[in-house]
Every structure is written in structure tokens, then in C-alpha cells.
Design a protein around this motif. Structure first.
Motif, mmCIF file in Angstrom:
data_model
loop_
_atom_site.group_PDB
_atom_site.id
_atom_site.type_symbol
_atom_site.label_atom_id
_atom_site.label_comp_id
_atom_site.label_asym_id
_atom_site.label_seq_id
_atom_site.Cartn_x
_atom_site.Cartn_y
_atom_site.Cartn_z
ATOM 1 N N SER A 55 0.727 -0.856 -0.131
ATOM 2 C CA SER A 55 0.312 -0.180 -0.402
ATOM 3 C C SER A 55 0.200 0.455 -0.243
ATOM 4 C CB SER A 55 -1.493 -0.304 1.439
ATOM 5 O OG SER A 55 0.065 0.207 2.768
ATOM 6 N N TRP A 56 0.314 2.255 -0.668
ATOM 7 C CA TRP A 56 1.414 3.387 -0.482
ATOM 8 C C TRP A 56 1.036 4.037 0.775
ATOM 9 C CZ3 TRP A 56 4.415 6.380 -2.845
ATOM 10 C CH2 TRP A 56 4.792 7.457 -2.149
ATOM 11 N N ARG A 57 0.003 4.107 1.602
ATOM 12 C CA ARG A 57 0.600 4.207 3.101
ATOM 13 C C ARG A 57 1.835 3.407 3.777
ATOM 14 N NH1 ARG A 57 -4.023 3.276 8.342
ATOM 15 N NH2 ARG A 57 -2.652 4.773 9.482
ATOM 16 N N THR A 58 1.823 2.464 3.439
ATOM 17 C CA THR A 58 3.536 1.723 4.095
ATOM 18 C C THR A 58 4.562 2.481 3.406
ATOM 19 O OG1 THR A 58 2.134 -0.268 4.196
ATOM 20 C CG2 THR A 58 5.146 -0.651 3.887
ATOM 21 N N ILE A 59 4.177 2.557 1.887
ATOM 22 C CA ILE A 59 6.023 3.248 1.796
ATOM 23 C C ILE A 59 5.544 4.718 2.301
ATOM 24 C CG2 ILE A 59 6.702 4.248 -0.327
ATOM 25 C CD1 ILE A 59 6.644 0.942 0.052
ATOM 26 N N LEU A 60 4.847 5.474 2.438
ATOM 27 C CA LEU A 60 4.638 7.584 2.770
ATOM 28 C C LEU A 60 5.936 6.878 4.206
ATOM 29 C CD1 LEU A 60 3.778 9.878 2.402
ATOM 30 C CD2 LEU A 60 1.962 9.681 2.776
ATOM 31 N N ALA A 61 4.494 5.763 5.331
ATOM 32 C CA ALA A 61 5.095 6.074 6.102
ATOM 33 C C ALA A 61 6.715 5.977 6.798
ATOM 34 C CB ALA A 61 4.643 4.790 7.169
ATOM 35 N N LYS A 62 7.260 5.471 5.564
ATOM 36 C CA LYS A 62 9.186 4.662 5.427
ATOM 37 C C LYS A 62 9.609 6.149 4.735
ATOM 38 C CE LYS A 62 8.166 -0.217 6.261
ATOM 39 N NZ LYS A 62 8.889 -0.401 7.283
ATOM 40 N N ARG A 63 9.001 6.433 4.018
ATOM 41 C CA ARG A 63 9.425 7.948 3.162
ATOM 42 C C ARG A 63 11.362 8.387 3.330
ATOM 43 N NH1 ARG A 63 6.024 12.603 -0.549
ATOM 44 N NH2 ARG A 63 6.276 13.662 1.891
ATOM 45 N N GLU A 64 10.336 8.744 4.544
ATOM 46 C CA GLU A 64 11.977 9.385 5.475
ATOM 47 C C GLU A 64 12.987 8.111 5.500
ATOM 48 O OE1 GLU A 64 13.028 12.485 5.700
ATOM 49 O OE2 GLU A 64 10.693 12.961 4.735
ATOM 50 N N ASN A 65 12.986 7.630 6.007
ATOM 51 C CA ASN A 65 13.773 6.354 5.761
ATOM 52 C C ASN A 65 14.769 5.584 4.604
ATOM 53 O OD1 ASN A 65 13.050 5.769 8.512
ATOM 54 N ND2 ASN A 65 11.731 4.091 8.311
#
Length: 206
Positions: A55-65
Motif C-alpha cells: 500500500s502507498w500508506r506503507t511506503i509513505l510512512a517509510k519515506r524518510e527512512n
């Protein structure tokens, strides 16, 4: 189904932005606004590749990482990554630890360098694929388009990986190559104003 939902300020927005708390700011300030920064363009197409099957939510939550792990998606630095870097990234719990996707980012970084050498910038290449208004259907009714299929084929011929038509379409939506905010969304007109004022990059003359 109605494509709109009332936002916290009472104004209608694309329904999807209410499905996760962090989506509202992303929807209001990023999604659909035109981008010509090469690192942001490369970041987005890489993150869309990581999203495949997730999901994009998973990726967005990890974007800074992801940004920390991949040097803010500076493809000149990433192109120098080695097998040791792949193993390091596979141990990083802050990102999606998928060997094929990690290796694709490194591989695509070298392809990005090739495009810059040919066209002057990634922006000048990608914005050549901006579809005409007449090619666009009703917002948010498709997951691919004629333009995304064409761009996907071109990227694959150039050796890029994880750039299928759906991935490319999501990239085009997010980076403002199309304005896919729903009709009636309060942000649609803002995105359109930004697109109207946007100076399209031109390919370098060689």
C-alpha cells in the motif's frame, strides 16, 4: 461511488485522502502538483516500484527512512552502490527489504544517468510524455493510460526495471504530469493553477 469526501475544513476532497491520517497533507500539498526536480522524480518512480504489491500508506510512512538509506535519491551516488550496499539495505528495518526492488533502484540509477546524458535532465525526458488534455478520461477512473503505457514501454526499452504501466501512471498522477484530482475536489483547481504556471523543462540540444 462518490469520489469526494468532506475534509476537516468542510471542503470536498478526493475520497482516498481520508483513508489514512497522513494522506491529507500529502494530498493537499504534493499529489498532482508539477515537479521538475530530478531527485524527486527519481525518488517517486523508485518508491512506486517499492509499492508494487503493497500500500502507498506503507511506503509513505517509510519515506524518510528511504531517503536516508538512498542518499535523498541522488542517483549519481546510488549508481555507485555495490553488492555490499545491497546487503546493508537488506538489514535496514526502516525500508522495504526486498532484494529485487533494492537492486532495481541501483540499476535504475545508472539508467537515470544515461537519460540525463541524453536529455539534460530527467525532468526534460519525463515531461516530454505529458499527455494532451484530450487524451485524459474522467479523473480517478483508470489505473493506466495510453500515456503511461507508452512511457512504461519506453523506460523498459531503456533498461529500467519495476516500471510497469500502473506504476508509471501513479508516478504521473503524483508528479503532476496529469491533474487527476476528482472533479469538485478543492485541491484540483490549485493543482491546475500550478500546472498552468509551471515552466516545462526542455531537452538539452545536442
Amino acid at each position: 461511488m462518490n469520489a469526494l469526501i468532506d475534509g476537516p475544513d468542510g471542503h470536498p476532497r478526493c475520497r482516498w485522502c481520508a483513508t489514512a491520517p497522513e494522506f491529507l497533507a500529502y494530498h493537499d500539498t504534493e499529489w498532482g502538483f508539477p515537479v521538475k526536480d530530478d531527485h524527486r522524480l527519481f525518488e517517486k518512480i523508485c518508491l512506486e516500484g517499492f509499492q508494487s504489491g503493497l500500500s502507498w500508506r506503507t511506503i509513505l510512512a517509510k519515506r524518510e527512512n528511504f531517503r536516508a538509506a538512498f542518499h535523498s535519491f541522488d542517483f549519481d551516488q546510488i549508481a555507485r552502490f555495490t553488492a555490499r550496499d545491497v546487503e546493508r539495505l537488506l538489514q535496514d528495518p526502516g525500508i522495504v527489504r526486498h532484494r529485487g526492488k533494492i537492486e532495481a533502484v541501483i540499476h535504475n540509477a545508472a539508467r537515470a544517468q544515461e537519460l540525463v546524458a541524453l536529455h539534460g535532465s530527467l525532468a526534460s525526458f519525463f515531461w516530454r510524455h505529458e499527455p494532451d488534455a484530450g487524451q485524459l478520461g474522467e479523473p480517478q477512473t483508470a489505473s493506466t493510460s495510453e500515456a503511461s503505457i507508452s512511457l512504461s514501454k519506453t523506460l523498459k526499452k531503456l533498461g529500467w526495471k519495476f516500471v510497469g504501466p500502473t506504476t508509471v501512471y501513479a508516478f504521473m498522477q503524483a508528479m503532476g504530469l496529469i491533474n487527476d484530482h476528482a472533479q469538485g475536489c478543492v485541491i484540483r483547481s490549485k493543482a491546475q493553477q500550478a500546472r498552468s504556471a509551471f515552466k516545462r523543462p526542455h531537452a538539452a540540444r545536442g
